[in-house]
Design a protein around this motif. Sequence first.
Motif, PDB file in Angstrom:
ATOM      1  N   ALA A  91      71.928  34.831   6.676  1.00 11.98           N
ATOM      2  CA  ALA A  91      71.260  33.529   6.571  1.00 11.98           C
ATOM      3  C   ALA A  91      71.000  33.140   5.122  1.00 11.98           C
ATOM      4  O   ALA A  91      70.601  33.972   4.302  1.00 11.98           O
ATOM      5  CB  ALA A  91      69.954  33.558   7.355  1.00 11.98           C
ATOM      6  N   GLN A  92      71.195  31.846   4.835  1.00 10.54           N
ATOM      7  CA  GLN A  92      70.974  31.325   3.487  1.00 10.54           C
ATOM      8  C   GLN A  92      69.868  30.270   3.448  1.00 10.54           C
ATOM      9  O   GLN A  92      69.497  29.814   2.375  1.00 10.54           O
ATOM     10  CB  GLN A  92      72.279  30.713   2.950  1.00 10.54           C
ATOM     11  N   GLY A  93      69.337  29.874   4.600  1.00 10.00           N
ATOM     12  CA  GLY A  93      68.385  28.776   4.658  1.00 10.00           C
ATOM     13  C   GLY A  93      66.976  29.156   4.227  1.00 10.00           C
ATOM     14  O   GLY A  93      66.585  30.330   4.262  1.00 10.00           O
ATOM     15  N   GLU A  94      66.217  28.135   3.865  1.00  8.13           N
ATOM     16  CA  GLU A  94      64.802  28.314   3.545  1.00  8.13           C
ATOM     17  C   GLU A  94      63.962  28.447   4.814  1.00  8.13           C
ATOM     18  O   GLU A  94      62.864  29.021   4.786  1.00  8.13           O
ATOM     19  CB  GLU A  94      64.285  27.130   2.721  1.00  8.13           C
ATOM     20  N   LEU A  95      64.461  27.899   5.897  1.00  5.27           N
ATOM     21  CA  LEU A  95      63.794  28.003   7.196  1.00  5.27           C
ATOM     22  C   LEU A  95      64.710  28.727   8.166  1.00  5.27           C
ATOM     23  O   LEU A  95      65.937  28.585   8.108  1.00  5.27           O
ATOM     24  CB  LEU A  95      63.449  26.612   7.740  1.00  5.27           C
ATOM     25  N   ILE A  96      64.118  29.499   9.076  1.00  8.27           N
ATOM     26  CA  ILE A  96      64.873  30.284  10.047  1.00  8.27           C
ATOM     27  C   ILE A  96      64.525  29.804  11.453  1.00  8.27           C
ATOM     28  O   ILE A  96      63.347  29.676  11.806  1.00  8.27           O
ATOM     29  CB  ILE A  96      64.552  31.794   9.942  1.00  8.27           C
ATOM     30  N   ALA A  97      65.562  29.537  12.266  1.00  9.57           N
ATOM     31  CA  ALA A  97      65.370  29.152  13.664  1.00  9.57           C
ATOM     32  C   ALA A  97      66.284  30.016  14.526  1.00  9.57           C
ATOM     33  O   ALA A  97      67.180  30.703  14.021  1.00  9.57           O
ATOM     34  CB  ALA A  97      65.672  27.667  13.866  1.00  9.57           C
ATOM     35  N   PHE A  98      66.068  29.973  15.829  1.00  6.09           N
ATOM     36  CA  PHE A  98      66.816  30.816  16.751  1.00  6.09           C
ATOM     37  C   PHE A  98      67.274  29.980  17.953  1.00  6.09           C
ATOM     38  O   PHE A  98      66.548  29.111  18.424  1.00  6.09           O
ATOM     39  CB  PHE A  98      65.949  31.972  17.255  1.00  6.09           C
ATOM     40  N   LEU A  99      68.465  30.281  18.437  1.00  2.00           N
ATOM     41  CA  LEU A  99      68.941  29.663  19.671  1.00  2.00           C
ATOM     42  C   LEU A  99      69.890  30.634  20.351  1.00  2.00           C
ATOM     43  O   LEU A  99      70.871  31.076  19.746  1.00  2.00           O
ATOM     44  CB  LEU A  99      69.661  28.335  19.396  1.00  2.00           C
ATOM     45  N   ASP A 100      69.611  30.979  21.600  1.00  2.30           N
ATOM     46  CA  ASP A 100      70.521  31.846  22.344  1.00  2.30           C
ATOM     47  C   ASP A 100      71.729  31.040  22.806  1.00  2.30           C
ATOM     48  O   ASP A 100      71.663  29.820  22.979  1.00  2.30           O
ATOM     49  CB  ASP A 100      69.805  32.472  23.532  1.00  2.30           C
ATOM     50  N   SER A 101      72.832  31.734  23.040  1.00  2.66           N
ATOM     51  CA  SER A 101      74.093  31.046  23.290  1.00  2.66           C
ATOM     52  C   SER A 101      74.199  30.435  24.676  1.00  2.66           C
ATOM     53  O   SER A 101      75.183  29.764  24.984  1.00  2.66           O
ATOM     54  CB  SER A 101      75.266  32.009  23.073  1.00  2.66           C
ATOM     55  N   LEU A 185      60.753  29.013  18.194  1.00  2.00           N
ATOM     56  CA  LEU A 185      60.111  29.420  16.942  1.00  2.00           C
ATOM     57  C   LEU A 185      60.913  28.962  15.733  1.00  2.00           C
ATOM     58  O   LEU A 185      62.150  28.942  15.747  1.00  2.00           O
ATOM     59  CB  LEU A 185      59.982  30.949  16.918  1.00  2.00           C
ATOM     60  N   MET A 186      60.193  28.596  14.662  1.00  3.21           N
ATOM     61  CA  MET A 186      60.793  28.388  13.345  1.00  3.21           C
ATOM     62  C   MET A 186      59.826  28.945  12.313  1.00  3.21           C
ATOM     63  O   MET A 186      58.603  28.806  12.465  1.00  3.21           O
ATOM     64  CB  MET A 186      61.065  26.906  13.075  1.00  3.21           C
ATOM     65  N   LEU A 187      60.344  29.586  11.278  1.00  2.00           N
ATOM     66  CA  LEU A 187      59.478  30.147  10.241  1.00  2.00           C
ATOM     67  C   LEU A 187      60.154  30.089   8.889  1.00  2.00           C
ATOM     68  O   LEU A 187      61.373  29.901   8.790  1.00  2.00           O
ATOM     69  CB  LEU A 187      59.069  31.582  10.571  1.00  2.00           C
ATOM     70  N   ARG A 188      59.334  30.231   7.860  1.00  2.00           N
ATOM     71  CA  ARG A 188      59.860  30.216   6.499  1.00  2.00           C
ATOM     72  C   ARG A 188      60.554  31.544   6.199  1.00  2.00           C
ATOM     73  O   ARG A 188      60.086  32.612   6.581  1.00  2.00           O
ATOM     74  CB  ARG A 188      58.732  29.992   5.494  1.00  2.00           C
ATOM     75  N   ARG A 189      61.644  31.470   5.470  1.00  2.00           N
ATOM     76  CA  ARG A 189      62.411  32.666   5.132  1.00  2.00           C
ATOM     77  C   ARG A 189      61.571  33.658   4.328  1.00  2.00           C
ATOM     78  O   ARG A 189      61.624  34.872   4.561  1.00  2.00           O
ATOM     79  CB  ARG A 189      63.648  32.272   4.331  1.00  2.00           C
ATOM     80  N   THR A 190      60.773  33.154   3.385  1.00  2.00           N
ATOM     81  CA  THR A 190      59.976  34.048   2.535  1.00  2.00           C
ATOM     82  C   THR A 190      59.003  34.879   3.355  1.00  2.00           C
ATOM     83  O   THR A 190      58.739  36.048   3.034  1.00  2.00           O
ATOM     84  CB  THR A 190      59.209  33.235   1.485  1.00  2.00           C
ATOM     85  N   ASP A 191      58.457  34.290   4.410  1.00  2.00           N
ATOM     86  CA  ASP A 191      57.530  35.040   5.257  1.00  2.00           C
ATOM     87  C   ASP A 191      58.275  35.988   6.188  1.00  2.00           C
ATOM     88  O   ASP A 191      57.798  37.098   6.462  1.00  2.00           O
ATOM     89  CB  ASP A 191      56.669  34.065   6.065  1.00  2.00           C
ATOM     90  N   TRP A 192      59.436  35.560   6.704  1.00  2.00           N
ATOM     91  CA  TRP A 192      60.226  36.479   7.530  1.00  2.00           C
ATOM     92  C   TRP A 192      60.571  37.741   6.748  1.00  2.00           C
ATOM     93  O   TRP A 192      60.525  38.853   7.287  1.00  2.00           O
ATOM     94  CB  TRP A 192      61.516  35.801   8.005  1.00  2.00           C
ATOM     95  N   GLU A 193      60.883  37.594   5.461  1.00  2.00           N
ATOM     96  CA  GLU A 193      61.235  38.755   4.653  1.00  2.00           C
ATOM     97  C   GLU A 193      60.077  39.745   4.556  1.00  2.00           C
ATOM     98  O   GLU A 193      60.284  40.946   4.397  1.00  2.00           O
ATOM     99  CB  GLU A 193      61.681  38.294   3.256  1.00  2.00           C
ATOM    100  N   GLN A 194      58.835  39.250   4.652  1.00  2.00           N
ATOM    101  CA  GLN A 194      57.671  40.138   4.644  1.00  2.00           C
ATOM    102  C   GLN A 194      57.386  40.717   6.028  1.00  2.00           C
ATOM    103  O   GLN A 194      56.943  41.858   6.147  1.00  2.00           O
ATOM    104  CB  GLN A 194      56.440  39.371   4.147  1.00  2.00           C
ATOM    105  N   ILE A 195      57.652  39.920   7.085  1.00  2.00           N
ATOM    106  CA  ILE A 195      57.419  40.400   8.457  1.00  2.00           C
ATOM    107  C   ILE A 195      58.427  41.478   8.824  1.00  2.00           C
ATOM    108  O   ILE A 195      58.097  42.473   9.467  1.00  2.00           O
ATOM    109  CB  ILE A 195      57.503  39.215   9.437  1.00  2.00           C
ATOM    110  N   GLY A 196      59.682  41.286   8.418  1.00  2.00           N
ATOM    111  CA  GLY A 196      60.707  42.289   8.670  1.00  2.00           C
ATOM    112  C   GLY A 196      61.651  41.920   9.787  1.00  2.00           C
ATOM    113  O   GLY A 196      61.470  40.916  10.493  1.00  2.00           O
TER     114      GLY A 196
END
Length: 364
Positions: A91-101, A185-196
């Motif tokens: 992923a390269q985005g500043e925000l992270i989202a999810f969608l199942d196929s 759910l959507m979250l900021r990439r910087t926080d995801w990097e801390q959550i793991g």
Amino acid sequence: MTPNPLPIPHHNRPLISIIMPTYNAARYIGKAIQSVLGQTYPHWELIIVDDASTDDTENVVCAFDDTRIRYHKVSRIGHPAGVRNTALRMAQGELIAFLDSDDLYFPQSLEKLSHPLLNNPSYFAVYGFEFSIDENDAPLPQAVNLIPRNTPLAEGEPPYQLPPDYGHSWEQIVTSKITNMLPALMLRRTDWEQIGFFNENLCGPEDYEFYVRLFLHNYNGVYCLSDYVYQYRIHSASLTKAPEHYQKLLDSCLKIMKWMFDKAAIPAHALIYRSKAHIACYRYLARERLLNHQPAIARKLAMMAWRDQNVHRIDFLKQCGPILIRSFLPSRLDHLLVQLRRTLRNRAFQSPVCNYQEKTALSS
């Protein structure tokens, strides 16, 4: 509610990375991709990681000619957590989202989820609610019935309010009453990097464990959006519905319980919900088995809950007692009772099951 100022110009909007794991999803993945292409928010990348599909998934994906779609096929990983982690590393985005196929976005899903994050820097994550559909895209009774607002809405204000029994509390979180569906759910990439990353030692409930870590990271920074933000497809091909998977699911749930109450730094007042959290695991899994016509397994899970030393008898009687009784009923009768209960609940909350999709299409 989060204020909604003038729309942010497209060139100033951050890139949203949409994580889509897939495995043998040729029947549905084309519609899922189409729902991403139809977004009113244009600045996104869709990262599809294919866990060694053996059907026509690759050909379906490669038929789409859009540079924002990134397809990556891997050797068999065998669990969604590992596949999602592979996509997250890309992923390269500043925000992270999810969608199942096998699920679908509404046209404004990315727009709605991103607004709280773009308009309020104190929020690092936002979650909404799933709108359940069947194999043919027809609406189903909803897990959470949002209540339509009767008053005129301010610009950008969600058209629904939360039901009175849905709250943002640690009791709701640890007992799985907070919705923990990843595509909501959507979250900021910087926080995801801390959550793991997702926990690859879990089979099934890794999304729930991720949500718990999300709230541990910054409880007040998680915003609940009272709106339906994606379409959750319920169908018989789901791997977790197979009878042989129940023990793996239970083992993973109990691992989370042990970590959460013995090692995780949850607030002290949340520790009193140990019994309710444990019984919620058994109830969820047993209920799923009943819905999939596996009463013997549901009965077995209920009895395992009875023997679990973490479960109080009163919690068992309230949550698993009815499940145990239902496991002795003919499947057809149990199904009719469930449908009746859902119908009455939907009417009580004025659920927009029948016309939500039509309203969404008109407003997009």
